[in-house]
Scaffold this motif. Sequence first.
Motif, PDB file in Angstrom:
ATOM      1  N   ASN A 354      50.764  39.881  47.625  1.00 53.59           N
ATOM      2  CA  ASN A 354      49.571  40.323  48.156  1.00 53.59           C
ATOM      3  C   ASN A 354      48.443  40.024  47.447  1.00 53.59           C
ATOM      4  OD1 ASN A 354      49.234  42.775  46.973  1.00 53.59           O
ATOM      5  ND2 ASN A 354      50.994  43.564  47.945  1.00 53.59           N
ATOM      6  N   ILE A 355      47.232  40.089  48.271  1.00 49.84           N
ATOM      7  CA  ILE A 355      46.011  39.787  47.325  1.00 49.84           C
ATOM      8  C   ILE A 355      45.967  40.882  46.275  1.00 49.84           C
ATOM      9  CG2 ILE A 355      44.554  41.155  48.893  1.00 49.84           C
ATOM     10  CD1 ILE A 355      43.744  37.897  47.149  1.00 49.84           C
ATOM     11  N   SER A 356      46.202  42.055  46.378  1.00 51.49           N
ATOM     12  CA  SER A 356      46.116  43.171  45.389  1.00 51.49           C
ATOM     13  C   SER A 356      46.770  42.796  44.118  1.00 51.49           C
ATOM     14  CB  SER A 356      46.403  44.475  45.911  1.00 51.49           C
ATOM     15  OG  SER A 356      45.435  44.804  46.866  1.00 51.49           O
ATOM     16  N   GLU A 357      48.106  42.224  44.172  1.00 45.97           N
ATOM     17  CA  GLU A 357      48.913  42.222  43.029  1.00 45.97           C
ATOM     18  C   GLU A 357      48.545  40.585  42.573  1.00 45.97           C
ATOM     19  OE1 GLU A 357      51.117  44.001  42.072  1.00 45.97           O
ATOM     20  OE2 GLU A 357      51.231  45.395  43.814  1.00 45.97           O
ATOM     21  N   LEU A 358      47.485  39.924  43.137  1.00 48.18           N
ATOM     22  CA  LEU A 358      47.230  38.557  42.497  1.00 48.18           C
ATOM     23  C   LEU A 358      45.945  38.887  41.594  1.00 48.18           C
ATOM     24  CD1 LEU A 358      47.194  36.319  45.268  1.00 48.18           C
ATOM     25  CD2 LEU A 358      48.966  36.034  43.621  1.00 48.18           C
ATOM     26  N   GLY A 359      45.288  40.079  41.502  1.00 46.76           N
ATOM     27  CA  GLY A 359      44.160  40.364  40.780  1.00 46.76           C
ATOM     28  C   GLY A 359      44.425  40.378  39.507  1.00 46.76           C
ATOM     29  N   THR A 360      43.633  39.570  38.745  1.00 43.72           N
ATOM     30  CA  THR A 360      43.548  39.700  37.114  1.00 43.72           C
ATOM     31  C   THR A 360      42.256  39.890  36.664  1.00 43.72           C
ATOM     32  OG1 THR A 360      43.061  37.190  37.115  1.00 43.72           O
ATOM     33  CG2 THR A 360      45.322  37.967  37.237  1.00 43.72           C
ATOM     34  N   VAL A 361      41.832  40.112  35.771  1.00 48.61           N
ATOM     35  CA  VAL A 361      40.717  40.022  34.986  1.00 48.61           C
ATOM     36  C   VAL A 361      40.248  38.646  34.318  1.00 48.61           C
ATOM     37  CG1 VAL A 361      39.103  41.277  33.194  1.00 48.61           C
ATOM     38  CG2 VAL A 361      41.097  42.383  34.520  1.00 48.61           C
ATOM     39  N   GLY A 362      39.995  37.732  35.597  1.00 46.63           N
ATOM     40  CA  GLY A 362      39.765  36.497  35.378  1.00 46.63           C
ATOM     41  C   GLY A 362      38.189  36.208  35.293  1.00 46.63           C
ATOM     42  N   MET A 363      37.751  35.413  34.290  1.00 46.99           N
ATOM     43  CA  MET A 363      36.214  35.268  34.251  1.00 46.99           C
ATOM     44  C   MET A 363      36.067  33.704  33.731  1.00 46.99           C
ATOM     45  SD  MET A 363      34.357  38.281  32.248  1.00 46.99           S
ATOM     46  CE  MET A 363      34.955  40.073  32.376  1.00 46.99           C
ATOM     47  N   TYR A 364      34.972  32.953  34.637  1.00 47.25           N
ATOM     48  CA  TYR A 364      34.777  31.712  33.804  1.00 47.25           C
ATOM     49  C   TYR A 364      34.251  32.012  32.336  1.00 47.25           C
ATOM     50  CZ  TYR A 364      35.543  29.456  38.429  1.00 47.25           C
ATOM     51  OH  TYR A 364      36.428  29.164  39.736  1.00 47.25           O
ATOM     52  N   TYR A 365      33.749  33.109  32.107  1.00 44.91           N
ATOM     53  CA  TYR A 365      33.265  33.323  30.858  1.00 44.91           C
ATOM     54  C   TYR A 365      34.245  32.750  29.811  1.00 44.91           C
ATOM     55  CZ  TYR A 365      31.564  36.089  26.597  1.00 44.91           C
ATOM     56  OH  TYR A 365      31.192  36.561  25.587  1.00 44.91           O
ATOM     57  N   TYR A 366      35.460  33.225  29.819  1.00 46.78           N
ATOM     58  CA  TYR A 366      36.663  33.071  29.005  1.00 46.78           C
ATOM     59  C   TYR A 366      36.730  31.183  28.849  1.00 46.78           C
ATOM     60  CZ  TYR A 366      38.313  37.613  30.104  1.00 46.78           C
ATOM     61  OH  TYR A 366      38.070  38.800  30.754  1.00 46.78           O
ATOM     62  N   LEU A 367      36.700  30.510  29.998  1.00 45.33           N
ATOM     63  CA  LEU A 367      36.721  29.190  29.954  1.00 45.33           C
ATOM     64  C   LEU A 367      35.637  28.549  29.081  1.00 45.33           C
ATOM     65  CD1 LEU A 367      38.386  26.640  30.943  1.00 45.33           C
ATOM     66  CD2 LEU A 367      36.999  26.800  33.141  1.00 45.33           C
ATOM     67  N   LEU A 368      34.177  28.998  29.476  1.00 45.76           N
ATOM     68  CA  LEU A 368      33.160  28.699  28.677  1.00 45.76           C
ATOM     69  C   LEU A 368      33.403  28.591  27.390  1.00 45.76           C
ATOM     70  CD1 LEU A 368      30.938  29.743  31.475  1.00 45.76           C
ATOM     71  CD2 LEU A 368      31.041  27.240  30.919  1.00 45.76           C
ATOM     72  N   ILE A 369      33.511  29.883  26.903  1.00 48.91           N
ATOM     73  CA  ILE A 369      33.624  30.317  25.449  1.00 48.91           C
ATOM     74  C   ILE A 369      34.772  29.464  24.754  1.00 48.91           C
ATOM     75  CG2 ILE A 369      34.097  32.072  23.806  1.00 48.91           C
ATOM     76  CD1 ILE A 369      31.410  32.207  25.194  1.00 48.91           C
ATOM     77  N   ALA A 370      35.905  29.279  25.360  1.00 46.19           N
ATOM     78  CA  ALA A 370      37.065  28.555  24.766  1.00 46.19           C
ATOM     79  C   ALA A 370      36.709  26.856  24.567  1.00 46.19           C
ATOM     80  CB  ALA A 370      38.103  28.720  25.743  1.00 46.19           C
TER      81      ALA A 370
END
Length: 756
Positions: A354-370
């Motif tokens: 379900n959508i709640s269980e799919l929640g992560t602390v994902g940010m494009y910020y991590y991708l950009l910094i990496a």
Amino acid sequence: MRGIVLLSLRAGAFRPVSSSMMSVYDSVIINNVIFMSDFSSFSAEVGVKQNNSLWRRWNRIATIVFLLTAVLYVANTWSPSSYGIALEHFFGYSGSGPDLGTPRVIRSDEWVVATPLTQATVNNHFQRYNQTSLYKEDLRINYGLPIMDWGIIFKPTMWLYKFVNPAYAYSFHWYAIFSLFIFGYAFLFRQVGADPVIAYGLSFSLYFTGFSQFWWSEKGPIFAFFPWVILPLFARIPVWIKALLLYWLAVCWLLVDFYPPIQISLAFTGAVLLLAYRPELFKFKTCVILILVAGLASLTTAAYLWDYLQATAQTVYPGGRSVGGNHTFDRFFLSWFFPALNFQWGYEPTIAANISELGTVGMYYYLLIACFLDFSNWRTPWSDQKTRLRLLILGAGFLMMAAWMLLPLPDWVGKPLLWNHVQAARMQFAGGVLLTCLMFVAANSFGLKLSFLRGVILSAMVLFTWYYIKRLEDRSIFEELVFLFLVVMIYVGVRRQWFKPHPGFVAISLILAALLFGRFNPLQPAWPIFNHEKNEIIRNYDALASANNGVLAVQNLPGATANGMGFLSVSHVTPVPHLEFWRKQFPDLSATELNQIFNRYSHIHLTGEIDKPDSPQLDVIRVPFSHFSSAGRLPAQYVNFSSLPVKKDGEFNVEIKDDKQLVLKGWAPWQGPLQEHALEIMITPATIGEPKNEIMMRPDLPMNTNHQVSALNGFTLRIPVNGNVSSLCIVSLDISTGRRVLLNNPVDLPYCELKK
């Protein structure tokens, strides 16, 4: 010289610098053009001093904006609740849904449990025991409720309940939680070296992540109070003041919503941050004092929740669960860097969760910094002992959490840190806070190298991920195209010296996060939640309860919603088991059966499908409708039709069809009061058993249409049969008016043939 360069950069001017300065400042390279930005440890400390006035100015502006917004928000009694589902579909209050956005059925922990129990607390005049409930349960539970006992000292966001209409108090609570989150994490990121723009940008970005938004309307208080627990420990104040603030704020954090899996993992994150930035707190004397204070806060919480903790410790569910690390889906890991990877634009999951269980602390910020981290500049931060230690501590802390989230570790590995009580998915938020700090410190220390080649590589990664994961599922590319467009805009802006790349990356992440996740929670007015006149459905419920010794027994009423509306309802949510109550209700059950079925946190469902209670899933108890209802049946009789009504409306589906019974669930277009709803039945071959027509809630039916179909127009019809049914006709009858309507049969069930 350094100060001149810093000031010239803040003014947007460009001045060439010597190669010797490269050890002090981070380089940003665009097509062989070099710009300088103040990211070294030395310049960060200088920058903190020089930016104090700017920081204070930002805080003043933010405070004014938040106060003005608070007036608007609370005046409209807005909240993030999805309780509009219950108001509109189960209780018939049309037009009582959100002013903006969509209520989310999946947030049932809030609209089925937490908000109805808040209503019940208000209905009980803020007393500890729920006298309006059939089970008379204790309201000192895991959910923070506005009980006016000594615990209210530690629930500051609920202090208004005693003084204003509960709708305003409920709204204020949620706006205060939002404000605590934004200011708290902004101040926390400030402590790790962020300037005002980045600090507030990262705070809002963290708020607009999947885990935060998908769990906000229930677990938001846990997220919001956390930074305030550790912020006093960053402050340069006497240790006794730190101790007092730590005690009060820690108890607030634990009582406003008690959920150990998230709080245990956040406590680890807090310890890692303090070890990295305030190592002096880990000196023996100070450390002992703070440990004692934390222990006292835990004991205070345990004293307040003692009955709840004792009652749940020996339950079948949740009991004393011990879990190991979890090998999560690779797509969960990828969604830290591609936040919209696992759901559609309308929040429909694309994998089996379900959508709640799919929640992560994902940010494009991590991708950009990496992608744009300047690894060639590693010697500069690594040569500074303080920066090196911070990177090592933050990195080691995050790797420990990532291992627990991603690897199939046995539970004993996590026992020293109590992680054996933390499901891997529930560590997402704490891990995300630590990862955000780590990424910021890495960017602040190594610097960012923004080049055309790296931009091409980033674009290729984004498009590759979309093509091989999302395209195969016929997914939209909207967010990827917006992301790449914004990256180009940042590239152009930095090249033209309009701004520096780091704030630009934060802005990209925030804009996309708001687009992706800011639409999830609605703006639901709390006024109709706590202030409602009786309508037709409520009056019908009153009549049913009055005819059933004051007890409301209606199938399909979810969770605690009926009790929240003031009914002594069988359908309810009981956070602690009530074994004595159930032993009296079902004395024929053995002690083992009683314990296995009822010794659990439970959503109690009434159903006519069973003759004895059972528990089909961990948090659900089903009890037989016939045991509790003497008024929940409607008239039904067999009729030999000589003619059928011309008008057809309503419908039904065959739920069970065998040689002994036929179970039909549907709705009929009755217009009169509930007690005048009847069904006429003609069936071939004829049967001799008595049909049973039970009320069934139908929340999917329209409300207040011109033929007055409502949630109460549902029915469950049980017909005993001998052999297969060859044909069937069902007519709805309004007894007082004589209005008769033929219900539509399923396509595979023929209508009966009338005798001429």
